[in-house]
Structures are given as structure tokens and as C-alpha cells.
Scaffold this active site. Sequence first.
Site, PDB file in Angstrom:
ATOM      1  N   SER A 138       5.458   6.405   3.860  1.00  9.88           N
ATOM      2  CA  SER A 138       5.865   5.115   3.289  1.00  9.88           C
ATOM      3  C   SER A 138       7.182   4.575   3.832  1.00  9.88           C
ATOM      4  O   SER A 138       7.538   3.438   3.521  1.00  9.88           O
ATOM      5  CB  SER A 138       5.955   5.216   1.761  1.00  9.88           C
ATOM      6  N   LYS A 141       7.140   1.193   5.438  1.00  5.57           N
ATOM      7  CA  LYS A 141       7.233  -0.046   4.656  1.00  5.57           C
ATOM      8  C   LYS A 141       8.516  -0.802   4.985  1.00  5.57           C
ATOM      9  O   LYS A 141       8.613  -2.008   4.734  1.00  5.57           O
ATOM     10  CB  LYS A 141       7.176   0.265   3.163  1.00  5.57           C
ATOM     11  N   SER A 193       7.577   1.667  -3.829  1.00  2.00           N
ATOM     12  CA  SER A 193       6.668   2.090  -2.759  1.00  2.00           C
ATOM     13  C   SER A 193       5.212   1.804  -3.098  1.00  2.00           C
ATOM     14  O   SER A 193       4.316   2.598  -2.787  1.00  2.00           O
ATOM     15  CB  SER A 193       6.854   3.584  -2.463  1.00  2.00           C
TER      16      SER A 193
END
Length: 432
Positions: A138, A141, A193
Site C-alpha cells: 500500500s 498509494k 489505506s
Amino acid sequence: MSIRDFHLRTALCLGAALTIAAVTGGATAAPAPATPPSSTTTTPFSTPNTDGCPQKIRPPAPIDESEVPSPGEPTPSALPVPSPPLGGARMGECGVVIPKGAPPVPQDISATAWLVSDLDTGEVLAAKDPHGRYRPASTIKVLLATVALRKLDLNKVVTGTQEDANVDGTKVGIGPGGRYTNRQLMQALIMASGNDAAHAIAAQLGGDAGAVAQMNELAKSLHALDTRTASPSGLDGPGMSTSAYDLTVLFREAMSIPLFAELVHTEEVDFPGYPKSPENPDDKDHPGFPIGNDNHLLYEYEGAIGGKTGFTDDARQTFVAAAERDGRRLAVTLLKADVKPLRPFLQAARLLDYGFALPKGADVGQLPDSSTKPSKTGAVLASPPPKDTDQEVQASAEDNDRSGTRTLLVVGGIVLVLALLLGARRRNKSRY
């Protein structure tokens, strides 16, 4: 001494020994077993060795089928390895890279690759396997946020869909029919997230494929040439790759956007709910709820500016963050870490301490020049978060199990002593 007194005293000693062993954590020596047990030797922790450049070309082999291409889709070839290495000659080294005369790096670091840099000057202060290729999870991102913050109208209201709610992995709680501004979606993406938030954002950038193409284009323009995105959210996919060097570059670019710098430092915000389903008569309206920042360094490290966490089965623990001390701002990146011997944010704290202790001008490489400088947040230290993340709960559960075992032993020892005393008293009364 009578036999009755001997047995009573022996039992009392046994009960006391159980209690003492529980209180001291089992430090009291136990009698040797009659039959030697099978070997249960635990291998001591050691930082993964990358001196032989095992990940120079591609990330470690996946442990599941997450990177198997869809039917009809080709298997991505490995990204070219730039020569000479970006960032300077020492960025081509694969082991620990530190300035000449610098002290040894912290030992309790399970991250296979990491990098500490000056967020403002771009100097690389220390690193391990800086261009080794790993999966970002993640933390990618950060790249999606950079694209979206520069292209989307943050005041635009987006309606949540069932497709948003059905995505795999971590979700913030977007529901069909819910109404969210793009700013709220960015909060959910960066702070919590949310893969559902990533899906809702990617839908406005041409869908998953369109968003991934724009993310890869931006990475290439920033000279992050170890990076290839396979999904907007960071879920593992064919060809997914980054490096500690690249992820630091991507984070530094994101930190040049004032709203990103604000959001990664935000503790908690209220997030909208969504209406009941018209297709389910038993459903009820889903009220809004608070969402907290899942970066524990923000709460527990003085001067923390913010950052981004990540985890998948193949990527393991990933982390990128920054902190400020005495006017100096450093960034730290971890790839393929584990929750032991220290949780990732604590490993990051150790490496930040190491970087802050190095004198200015001591460096081993350089990040690409940026036309914009990150904006200081000026925010104060936040308070502790309300709850742990799933991975940290798993780690702390082991501590709780050990604590519970000690408690049971203490109680068991006390109960045994009391029971034996009561039994002895009754026997004495029956005899006399």
C-alpha cells in the site's frame, strides 16, 4: 517429622514454586525430564543478507498466485537495470551503504532493504540494497495520491458503488449510495489505506488500467526506474516492483503537495456513512464514523511528519515516513520487513535516530533533483491511536498469551496451596 507433615510441606513447596515461576516468567530452574525432548532450537534473528544482489533484477518469487497474469495477458518482463546506477556509484551496492567513518547501523532491523535520506536536499545518508527490487504494497498509494491530487477536483462529490465495497484487502467502509468528496476519498486513501477509496479514485482516472498507466508514467518521469505499478491500491499483481530508492523518490514528490503533507500528518477525521440498501428491507442506514491514521510513528516518535504503511503476503511489511528534528527533515523507507524483532515503525524510528546522529554533509548518494520543495506542516505531536493495526494486534497477541499463562500459573499455585492447607486441616480434625 511425620509422613503427613512431610507430604504437606512438599505440596506447599510445589505450590510456591509454581507461583514464583509464573511471577518471574519461568526463570526458576525446573527438574530435568527423564526423556530428552525433541530439538526446539530457535534460530537467532539476523538481518537479511543482500550482499550478493539477489533482487537486482526482480522482486523475490511470490508465495501465492497473485501475480499470475489474466488469461491472454503476457507475463511482464523484468525492468531494465540502469547503468550507471541512479543516485551515484554507491547506490549500486547491494549491502549496507554508510558514509566512511560512520558508526554501525542499528541491528534490530528486519527490513531487507531500507534507505534514510534528507527530505529537503535529497542526500542519501545511509541505505541497504537501495536499488534492490521489492513489492511496495500500500505504500504505492503515495504514487496514486500524487496523480489524483494533481488531476481531480477535490470538492467534487462521488457516489459510492457496490464495486467499491467489494474490493479485496483493507477497506475504509465506502458503501453503495454513499456520497463522498474527493477530499474525503483522499483522507481514506492516505490515512486509512482504503482499497475501496483507491478504487473510487481510480474510476475517475480511467479505471484501474488508466490509473496504473498514469502512475507508471509519473514514476518514469521522476526517474523511479525500478518501479512498475500493477494495481492502484498496491495489491500484488504481475510485474509489481519498486525499490527503497524509488519509494523515497515517490514519497518526496508527494510531500511537495501541501495537501498530501497535511493528510499524512492528520490524526483523525470523520468519514461519511451511506444509506440502507433499497433491495434489503432489513437493512438500516449506516451512520458516519471516525477514521484514524494507521501510521504509528506519527503518534510515538517526536517530530514525526507522517508517512504510509503497507502489507501483503508477498510484499510483507512496507513503510515510508519522515520526521523533523532541529530544522532537519529526514525520510526513511523500509521494504520486505517483518513485525519482529521490532514492529516496522520502531525499525523506522531506529533508522531515523541513526540518520539524525550523522553530521550534515555525510552522504552516500543523491535523489533526483526536484523542481519543488516539500512544504512543512508545522503540526504538533499527535496523541496515541485508538487501536492497533491487524498485523500489530497479531504481534501483541503473543505478548498477551504469555501474560495470560503467567496469570493462570499464579492463580493455580495459590489455589493449590490453599486446597492442601484446607485438606490438611480436615485430616487433623478427623484424627483428633
